[in-house]
Design an enzyme around this catalytic site. Structure first.
Site, PDB file in Angstrom:
ATOM      1  N   ASN A 154      45.961  -1.786  19.977  1.00 43.34           N
ATOM      2  CA  ASN A 154      45.998  -1.182  18.636  1.00 43.34           C
ATOM      3  C   ASN A 154      46.474   0.256  18.727  1.00 43.34           C
ATOM      4  O   ASN A 154      45.917   1.051  19.491  1.00 43.34           O
ATOM      5  CB  ASN A 154      44.595  -1.175  18.005  1.00 43.34           C
ATOM      6  CG  ASN A 154      44.178  -2.517  17.477  1.00 43.34           C
ATOM      7  OD1 ASN A 154      44.401  -3.534  18.104  1.00 43.34           O
ATOM      8  ND2 ASN A 154      43.552  -2.529  16.322  1.00 43.34           N
TER       9      ASN A 154
ATOM     10  N   ALA B 106      44.615  -3.152   4.449  1.00 45.00           N
ATOM     11  CA  ALA B 106      43.648  -2.072   4.351  1.00 45.00           C
ATOM     12  C   ALA B 106      43.967  -1.079   3.244  1.00 45.00           C
ATOM     13  O   ALA B 106      43.098  -0.310   2.838  1.00 45.00           O
ATOM     14  CB  ALA B 106      43.555  -1.339   5.683  1.00 45.00           C
TER      15      ALA B 106
ATOM     16  N   ASP C 172      44.814 -10.900   9.607  1.00 39.40           N
ATOM     17  CA  ASP C 172      46.184 -10.734   9.142  1.00 39.40           C
ATOM     18  C   ASP C 172      47.188 -10.659  10.282  1.00 39.40           C
ATOM     19  O   ASP C 172      48.319 -11.151  10.156  1.00 39.40           O
ATOM     20  CB  ASP C 172      46.316  -9.517   8.210  1.00 39.40           C
ATOM     21  CG  ASP C 172      45.703  -8.236   8.752  1.00 39.40           C
ATOM     22  OD1 ASP C 172      45.370  -8.178   9.947  1.00 39.40           O
ATOM     23  OD2 ASP C 172      45.559  -7.278   7.951  1.00 39.40           O
TER      24      ASP C 172
END
Length: 501
Positions: free
Chosen positions: A306, A17, A247
């Site tokens: 997350n 990112a 990823d």
């Protein structure tokens, strides 16, 4: 890098990112080497859209950098047999007749918040979790697409490609959806196919969703225009191979887990904290804890949560630098590590920290709202961020174990966070478990290994691939310290006043 008997090279395009890289891996039985061909920034752009400013990925610049990186890799390693692409999840490009329609939005753009109400008005959060097992994040693909449906872009498109699949399409001309990243859209069914019933209920065009492929599938050869760009002459060049294109899926392949009772933290811009399972956990407890079930390579399930991750540090550094402050992260971390007294801790999962902007001010606001003392300067703010991340990571490790029924005896930290000694030690302290840090380039290694196995350079299951990683990249071990040895870390923990999700 010298050629080795029984080995060959593959190229990994690894797009994060904030930065991208092209890595070259030489792989063979008992051989695993990695070198960098190119590294480049991935900087989003803000564009005026008539009534608002949209945050977008500079996808053309990103693809140009990928091409230049592959050119450098193939000049030095003409024997390269394959290219694989991984990137972040959820974001996509819309195409019509093979032509990109508009610039892909960045998941941190605030437009996706409206999609939550649209989707939940059709499918309740409880039912949705039973359908897709995904952690609620306001930027998940299905919420973004719900917003798109309010305009005309979906009507003008015939294909949706997630970012790594879009790059692979421009390289090969083949439009496919690799399953690990497709699992982050919220639109896959429990059997791993596109959830046609849910897609229909949400009023999304079924034509948008391309053929699903597994990691390790041969996607196609390089297009003639790409071969010309890469100066390959008459050589066909490497083929394009699907890898764990999310990823984190690639990173988890390269976590050197040599025992089943292990948790992992893939720590970069985000911190992905979880365990690897054979089957998803779709309980209400998992939903309320905001844990996700995402597809892994070889049909494994990445059961994880997350956490904001190193974004909190990088965006704070950027903010200080825009104020004219000389802010060097390595120097600040060194000074932060030397702090012996109590440091305030905040909730690293608070959604206020998602959008770009002045994160130190938002951290101050978090404490002010609770009548608590905020960090006094940049050094203490860095220590507070690292303590808060370690606290969030440790809690997520224990939640993953409890929710999945998996005993955890060790925590692996891979990615950029593995370089952060303070973070790794504090995770060990707060989790009360040993931490094994490394490899840093786990995502590229996982990408490389899936390609290598597809081309018969290595063989075996994920455990065999991980043993190869463990032998080539010895991790650094951090043991949990006693409360006295870590300066009374437990007494430093602030009541986070966490609201139920």
């Amino acid at each position: 890098m010298n050629a080795s008997v029984g080995s060959s090279t593959v190229a990994a395009v690894d797009l994060g990112a904030t930065s991208g890289r092209v890595m070259v891996g030489r792989v063979g039985p008992n051989i695993l080497d990695l070198s960098e061909a190119a590294r480049f920034a991935n900087t989003p752009v803000r564009l005026w859209e008539g009534d608002r400013t949209g945050l977008h990925w500079n996808i053309a610049e990103l693809y140009r950098n990928v091409g230049e990186g592959l050119g450098a890799a193939l000049r030095d390693h003409p024997e390269t047999v394959s290219v694989g692409v991984d990137a972040w999840a959820v974001d996509y490009g819309l195409l019509r007749g093979g032509v990109l329609q508009g610039i892909p939005y960045h998941y941190r753009d605030d437009r996706s918040g409206a999609g939550t109400d649209i989707v939940h008005g059709v499918v309740s959060p409880i039912e949705l979790y039973r359908e897709n097992g995904l952690q609620y994040l306001p930027f998940n693909t299905l919420y973004q697409l719900a917003v798109e449906k309010q305009g005309s872009r979906l009507d003008q498109a015939d294909t949706m490609l997630l970012i790594p699949d879009l790059i692979a399409y421009w390289l090969s001309g083949e439009a496919v959806a690799e399953r690990t990243n497709a699992s982050t859209t919220g639109l896959l069914a429990a059997d791993g196919a596109w959830n046609s019933a849910l897609i229909e209920r949400l009023g999304l065009p079924r034509r948008l969703f391309p053929r699903l492929v597994e990691a390790g599938t041969a996607v196609g050869q390089l297009l003639p225009s790409v071969r010309e760009q890469l100066n390959l002459g008459d050589r066909p060049g490497p083929g394009v191979t699907a890898v764990g294109s999310h990823d984190t899926a690639s990173a988890v392949v390269a976590v050197p887990m040599l025992m089943p009772n292990a948790a992992y933290i893939s720590c970069g811009t985000w911190g992905l904290v979880g365990v690897e399972l054979e089957r998803p956990v779709l309980t209400d407890s998992a939903r309320l804890a905001n844990f996700t079930n995402e597809g892994g390579v070889d049909g494994r399930v990445r059961f994880l949560h997350n956490v904001m991750g190193l974004w909190l540090l990088s965006e704070s550094i950027r903010t200080w630098q825009t104020r004219g402050m000389h802010a060097d992260l390595a120097a600040l971390l060194e000074r932060a590590e030397a702090i012996a007294g109590p440091v305030p801790v905040f909730d690293a999962d608070d959604p206020r920290f998602l959008a770009p902007g002045d994160l130190p001010a938002r951290i101050d606001d978090w404490f002010a709202e609770r009548g608590l003392a905020a960090p006094r300067d940049a050094v203490e703010c860095v220590r507070s961020i690292v303590e808060s991340l370690a606290d969030a990571f440790a809690r997520a490790v224990h939640s993953a174990a409890e929710l999945s029924g998996r005993s955890v005896e060790v925590v692996h930290v891979v990615g950029g966070g593995a370089r952060n000694r303070l973070l790794c030690q504090l995770v060990a302290d707060r989790a009360g478990l040993p931490v094994l840090a490394g490899p840093v380039e786990a995502t590229a290694l996982g990408n490389v290994l899936v390609q290598a196995r597809a081309h018969a350079l290595v063989s075996g299951d994920l455990e065999s691939l991980r043993a190869l990683v463990a032998g080539a990249f010895a991790p650094t071990r951090y043991e949990p310290r006693t409360a006295a040895g870590r300066g009374g870390a437990e007494s430093r923990r602030t009541d986070l006043n966490r609201a139920p999700r």
